[in-house]
Design an enzyme around this catalytic site. Sequence first.
Site, short mmCIF file in Angstrom:
data_model
loop_
_atom_site.label_atom_id
_atom_site.label_comp_id
_atom_site.label_asym_id
_atom_site.label_seq_id
_atom_site.Cartn_x
_atom_site.Cartn_y
_atom_site.Cartn_z
N TRP A 62 -10.62 33.54 -8.33
CA TRP A 62 -10.28 32.27 -8.02
C TRP A 62 -10.78 31.65 -6.66
O TRP A 62 -11.27 30.77 -6.32
CB TRP A 62 -8.68 31.91 -8.20
CG TRP A 62 -8.56 31.83 -9.59
CD1 TRP A 62 -7.99 32.78 -10.34
CD2 TRP A 62 -8.93 30.95 -10.42
NE1 TRP A 62 -7.85 32.46 -11.82
CE2 TRP A 62 -8.36 31.46 -11.91
CE3 TRP A 62 -9.96 29.75 -10.45
CZ2 TRP A 62 -8.70 30.46 -13.05
CZ3 TRP A 62 -9.90 29.04 -11.75
CH2 TRP A 62 -9.81 29.45 -12.93
N ASP A 106 -4.22 28.09 -2.10
CA ASP A 106 -3.96 27.70 -3.61
C ASP A 106 -3.23 28.75 -3.86
O ASP A 106 -3.04 30.03 -4.13
CB ASP A 106 -5.97 28.45 -4.27
CG ASP A 106 -5.56 28.20 -5.82
OD1 ASP A 106 -4.48 27.97 -6.25
OD2 ASP A 106 -6.54 28.42 -6.33
N LYS A 156 0.89 27.48 -14.49
CA LYS A 156 1.24 28.83 -14.54
C LYS A 156 2.67 29.07 -14.16
O LYS A 156 3.49 29.52 -14.99
CB LYS A 156 0.54 29.60 -13.08
CG LYS A 156 -1.19 29.35 -12.93
CD LYS A 156 -1.75 29.93 -14.33
CE LYS A 156 -3.24 29.37 -14.39
NZ LYS A 156 -3.82 29.18 -13.05
C1 LIG Z 1 -5.52 28.89 -13.16
C2 LIG Z 1 -6.01 28.79 -11.66
C3 LIG Z 1 -6.77 27.78 -11.07
C4 LIG Z 1 -7.46 26.66 -12.11
O1 LIG Z 1 -6.62 26.03 -12.58
P1 LIG Z 1 -7.18 24.64 -13.40
O2 LIG Z 1 -6.02 23.87 -13.59
O3 LIG Z 1 -7.82 25.25 -14.43
O4 LIG Z 1 -8.04 23.98 -12.92
C5 LIG Z 1 -7.27 27.98 -9.83
N1 LIG Z 1 -6.70 28.96 -8.93
C6 LIG Z 1 -5.85 29.92 -9.41
C7 LIG Z 1 -5.11 30.95 -8.47
C8 LIG Z 1 -5.49 29.70 -10.65
O5 LIG Z 1 -4.67 30.65 -11.31
#
Ligand SMILES: *Cc1c(COP(=O)(O)O)cnc(C)c1O
Length: 363
Positions: free
Chosen positions: A102, A175, A199
């Site tokens: 990521w 993030d 998540k």
């Molecule tokens: C799932 C995830 C993303 C991407 O998320 P989307 O909603 O599919 O754009 C980005 N960073 C992390 C750490 C993730 O787990």
Amino acid sequence: MNQLYNFSAGPAVLPKKVLQQARDEMLNWHGSGMSVMEMSHRGKAFISIVEELKHDLCELIDIPSNYKILFLQGGASSQFAMVPMNLLRGKTNADYIHTGQWSEKAIKEAKRYCSVNIAASSKDAQCTYIPSQNQWQLSSDAAFVHITTNETIGGVEFHWTPELASENETPLVADMSSNMLSRPFDVTKYGLIYAGAQKNLGPAGLVLVIIREDLVGSALPGTPSLFDYQTHIDNDSMYNTPPTYAIYIMGLVLKWLKDQGGLAAIEQTNIQKAALLYDYIDTSTFYHCPVAPQDRSRMNVPFTLRDPALDNAFLEQAAANGLVQLKGHRSVGGMRASLYNAMPVEGVIQLVEFMKEFANTYD
Ligand SMILES: *Cc1c(COP(=O)(O)O)cnc(C)c1O
């Protein structure tokens, strides 16, 4: 139907109580005569949902008034671009910490807008650890420093918060998609936090952004209005239609979190769940987790079987026992058990029981 435990990395398990409440309120929300899905985003009812959500969020994480809470679309991936578009503020360089897939995606996108200094990387060990801060080589002219607090695919997590020297005032950007609200944290250590909802917060389609006000207002020339945080701050996330139903469900999730005792309490449960699984994996010779023990994620636990030829049998038999979505990410193989807030302790106990039986049968 037998009890099912969903270990998906995302979209992921939601608290059963939240789904039941959403079901009960589906056709007639609080006597309004309609579903939240059908409501105007500018109407009283929906505005009250958003206000309550913000209020609950501030109760859970103590967000100072110079931070703005935004509900945006485009997933966490949209933030990979929005962060540099908005936070470069005349600079041409940003520092990124590379800890997995990521952060790699965030880096790739940032390179479209600025030069990226990889201040630290764990690539030398297949991203199985978090480089400690004394290994970071931050640049003096970086517009911001970007970290991924939990790598959903690799299963590494920051269990500490970087301290940036205050004299250069470089904001820390995180993030937090996959460990947001799984533990208490100090918002003031960050300039910007973003998290895709699917998540740990709610359904897909919503990304939560918490941003320090003073960082907003000098987006790159040509930045589309929708990609300028200022637009969303000026319009209270109502510049255009926000993902209303996802926002409503996130509101229910936060109420549930408060009922669980808040972040300090859910953290204890998350520690307990992760320990159950890691402790068993570490005592077994049949299963293996490649991640450095001090950096192991509480949310996403990747593990392999000694013999990958048994992977399919493992997945099939697990599913037959009500334990689903355990297949590892297609890029790494093996297994991955995601233990987000909504995964009950009982689910992890059952998983470990199943793993023991499976190992006994095939060892
Ligand atoms: C799932 C995830 C993303 C991407 O998320 P989307 O909603 O599919 O754009 C980005 N960073 C992390 C750490 C993730 O787990």
